[in-house]
Scaffold this motif. Structure first.
Motif, PDB file in Angstrom:
ATOM      1  N   SER A 117       0.804  -1.288  -0.069  1.00 43.69           N
ATOM      2  CA  SER A 117      -0.041  -0.034   0.074  1.00 43.69           C
ATOM      3  C   SER A 117       0.861   1.287   0.066  1.00 43.69           C
ATOM      4  O   SER A 117       2.012   1.103  -0.085  1.00 43.69           O
ATOM      5  CB  SER A 117      -1.078  -0.025   1.105  1.00 43.69           C
ATOM      6  OG  SER A 117      -1.792   0.960   1.030  1.00 43.69           O
ATOM      7  N   THR A 118       0.307   2.352   0.057  1.00 39.84           N
ATOM      8  CA  THR A 118       1.078   3.792   0.226  1.00 39.84           C
ATOM      9  C   THR A 118       0.391   4.436   1.464  1.00 39.84           C
ATOM     10  O   THR A 118      -0.876   4.208   1.836  1.00 39.84           O
ATOM     11  CB  THR A 118       0.936   4.672  -1.093  1.00 39.84           C
ATOM     12  OG1 THR A 118      -0.570   4.892  -1.419  1.00 39.84           O
ATOM     13  CG2 THR A 118       1.599   3.772  -2.038  1.00 39.84           C
ATOM     14  N   SER A 121      -3.705   5.300   2.180  1.00 40.58           N
ATOM     15  CA  SER A 121      -4.626   5.230   0.859  1.00 40.58           C
ATOM     16  C   SER A 121      -5.304   3.600   1.239  1.00 40.58           C
ATOM     17  O   SER A 121      -4.387   2.916   1.660  1.00 40.58           O
ATOM     18  CB  SER A 121      -3.732   5.221  -0.437  1.00 40.58           C
ATOM     19  OG  SER A 121      -4.704   4.665  -1.567  1.00 40.58           O
ATOM     20  N   ASN A 122      -6.408   3.447   0.597  1.00 43.44           N
ATOM     21  CA  ASN A 122      -7.157   2.097   0.745  1.00 43.44           C
ATOM     22  C   ASN A 122      -7.080   1.401  -0.700  1.00 43.44           C
ATOM     23  O   ASN A 122      -7.568   0.624  -0.828  1.00 43.44           O
ATOM     24  CB  ASN A 122      -8.360   2.263   1.201  1.00 43.44           C
ATOM     25  CG  ASN A 122      -9.566   2.538   0.409  1.00 43.44           C
ATOM     26  OD1 ASN A 122      -9.154   3.527  -0.538  1.00 43.44           O
ATOM     27  ND2 ASN A 122     -10.579   1.997   0.602  1.00 43.44           N
ATOM     28  N   ARG A 123      -6.294   2.090  -1.489  1.00 41.84           N
ATOM     29  CA  ARG A 123      -5.633   1.285  -2.911  1.00 41.84           C
ATOM     30  C   ARG A 123      -4.721   0.389  -2.290  1.00 41.84           C
ATOM     31  O   ARG A 123      -3.244   0.649  -2.440  1.00 41.84           O
ATOM     32  CB  ARG A 123      -5.163   2.325  -3.992  1.00 41.84           C
ATOM     33  CG  ARG A 123      -5.080   1.289  -5.181  1.00 41.84           C
ATOM     34  CD  ARG A 123      -4.911   2.337  -6.362  1.00 41.84           C
ATOM     35  NE  ARG A 123      -4.789   1.572  -7.633  1.00 41.84           N
ATOM     36  CZ  ARG A 123      -4.502   2.169  -8.836  1.00 41.84           C
ATOM     37  NH1 ARG A 123      -4.717   3.273  -8.946  1.00 41.84           N
ATOM     38  NH2 ARG A 123      -4.429   1.405  -9.841  1.00 41.84           N
ATOM     39  N   SER A 124      -4.851  -0.778  -1.953  1.00 38.48           N
ATOM     40  CA  SER A 124      -4.005  -1.507  -1.356  1.00 38.48           C
ATOM     41  C   SER A 124      -4.035  -2.901  -1.815  1.00 38.48           C
ATOM     42  O   SER A 124      -5.120  -3.462  -2.303  1.00 38.48           O
ATOM     43  CB  SER A 124      -4.198  -1.763   0.421  1.00 38.48           C
ATOM     44  OG  SER A 124      -4.274  -0.251   0.830  1.00 38.48           O
ATOM     45  N   HIS A 153      -9.877  -0.795  -2.986  1.00 42.60           N
ATOM     46  CA  HIS A 153      -9.903   0.156  -3.866  1.00 42.60           C
ATOM     47  C   HIS A 153     -10.663   1.389  -3.398  1.00 42.60           C
ATOM     48  O   HIS A 153     -11.412   1.315  -2.290  1.00 42.60           O
ATOM     49  CB  HIS A 153     -10.540  -0.026  -5.388  1.00 42.60           C
ATOM     50  CG  HIS A 153      -9.945  -1.068  -6.051  1.00 42.60           C
ATOM     51  ND1 HIS A 153     -10.445  -2.538  -5.717  1.00 42.60           N
ATOM     52  CD2 HIS A 153      -9.004  -1.445  -6.785  1.00 42.60           C
ATOM     53  CE1 HIS A 153      -9.665  -3.333  -6.417  1.00 42.60           C
ATOM     54  NE2 HIS A 153      -8.940  -2.740  -7.228  1.00 42.60           N
ATOM     55  N   PRO A 154     -10.451   2.594  -3.711  1.00 44.23           N
ATOM     56  CA  PRO A 154     -11.167   3.812  -3.106  1.00 44.23           C
ATOM     57  C   PRO A 154     -12.490   3.628  -2.930  1.00 44.23           C
ATOM     58  O   PRO A 154     -13.065   4.398  -2.243  1.00 44.23           O
ATOM     59  CB  PRO A 154     -10.866   5.113  -3.945  1.00 44.23           C
ATOM     60  CG  PRO A 154      -9.318   4.719  -4.615  1.00 44.23           C
ATOM     61  CD  PRO A 154      -9.619   3.056  -4.824  1.00 44.23           C
ATOM     62  N   ASN A 159      -9.731  -1.376   3.984  1.00 40.83           N
ATOM     63  CA  ASN A 159      -8.223  -1.395   3.471  1.00 40.83           C
ATOM     64  C   ASN A 159      -7.707  -2.795   3.534  1.00 40.83           C
ATOM     65  O   ASN A 159      -7.501  -3.202   4.740  1.00 40.83           O
ATOM     66  CB  ASN A 159      -7.574  -0.253   4.239  1.00 40.83           C
ATOM     67  CG  ASN A 159      -6.433   0.189   3.593  1.00 40.83           C
ATOM     68  OD1 ASN A 159      -6.113  -0.222   2.793  1.00 40.83           O
ATOM     69  ND2 ASN A 159      -5.522   0.957   4.778  1.00 40.83           N
TER      70      ASN A 159
END
Length: 339
Positions: A117-118, A121-124, A153-154, A159
């Motif tokens: 991840s970053t 963010s919940n783009r994971s 995803h967003p 997450n």
């Protein structure tokens, strides 16, 4: 965020199965007063045992590795990997490391679940590697990339980080995960592949915090344990990753059903952001190890139980430090972690 985990054992007893192991060492006195060696930095530790060696895996440097013969003396080893798998860099642009490893042994192989991840963010994504052994000197040692397990995803209310694999009393496999957003989710897994069922079932919310309007809901790092007919869910509340200013603490709830509801000793529910505190910062007059959290659990081959976690050492510039607390079970069945 996000950093984290622990399960027990190959070549030892573990949830959902057994394998042969050598007896654990005799431990006397509080471990945290004697632990030494390469215990800094340690973040999101998972503790397992293979034969006579204990391993701690953690966030950072493509999965950090430390080993010990006795839970006291720790030696850093080379990281497991040098690069993220190609699928992970495509799935999560900007990702640079593997977070919060979780280790479990089933089907004759170690299963390493990890998050990509970053920050914020919940783009994971959660991925999976497997190996028949943890010993780099063994002839069959080899980590195989099994690819992605679950992504968020967003548009999702969860997450996909902080994974924890668990096998219940009926040999059903589960993956608990989550951080912030809609809280901690539970996914059913295929026991053969260690991945989501096909078709995947609906994730179950088993813990969450209620955020103020427009604010964050700090909850993460689930870990499931079975004991005496109950399932116990550990989660960490508030904020890690702020050094000695971290406010992380860990609570536990239990349920007869792995799907919940999980309740604390007073009947409060983890689905309401409550539960029973099991790890928190030292007393104010001590003020040394702050923000204890992201715990894992080991049931050793001698039957002793341990919580493994990180805490931030105020006397060492807030360094994230390995901590290991023996666990005793109260007469009414609640875990008590000693310092």
């Amino acid at each position: 965020m996000i950093f984290r985990s622990l399960l027990l054992a190959a070549s030892c007893t573990f949830w959902g199965g057994t394998a042969l192991a050598e007896p654990g060492p005799a431990i006397s006195g509080p471990i945290n007063t004697r632990i030494t060696g390469d215990i800094v930095p340690t973040h999101d530790p998972v503790l397992v045992k293979e034969k006579a060696t204990y391993y701690v895996f953690g966030t950072g440097h493509m999965v950090s590795v430390k080993t010990s013969p006795d839970l006291i003396h720790w030696t850093a080893q080379p990281p497991l990997f040098t690069d993220l798998p190609d699928w992970a860099t495509r799935a999560v642009p900007g990702s640079k490391d593997m977070w919060a490893p979780d280790m479990s042994f089933f089907g004759g192989r170690w299963h390493l679940y990890y998050a990509v991840s970053t920050f914020g963010s919940n783009r994971s994504a959660i991925g999976l590697f497997t190996s028949p052994t943890l010993d780099p000197k063994a002839p069959d040692y080899r980590w195989k990339d099994e690819g992605p397990v679950v992504m968020s995803h967003p548009s999702d209310d969860f997450n996909a980080i902080d994974p924890n694999h668990f096998i219940d009393a009926d040999d059903h496999h589960w993956l608990a995960l989550g951080s912030f957003w809609g809280g901690i989710k539970l996914f059913a897994l295929d026991p053969r592949s260690g991945k989501l069922l096909d078709p995947p079932g609906t994730p179950i919310t088993i813990a969450r915090r209620h955020a103020p309007a427009g604010g964050p809901a700090p909850i993460e790092a689930p870990f499931l344990v079975s004991h005496d007919g109950y399932y116990y869910l550990f989660v960490s509340y508030d904020y890690c990753c702020k050094g000695a200013n971290s406010t992380y603490y860990t609570v536990v709830g239990r349920s007869k059903d792995v799907r919940g509801p999980y309740q604390g000793k007073d009947g409060s529910r983890l689905i309401d952001g409550e539960g029973t505190i099991v790890l928190r910062a030292d007393l104010e007059e001590q003020e040394r190890f702050r923000g204890p959290g992201h715990p894992g659990f080991l049931r050793d081959t001698d039957g002793k139980d341990y919580l493994v976690y990180h805490a931030y050492d105020r006397l060492n510039h807030g360094a994230s430090t390995l901590r290991i607390s023996p666990v005793e079970w109260s007469a009414d069945g609640w875990p008590v972690a000693s310092r």
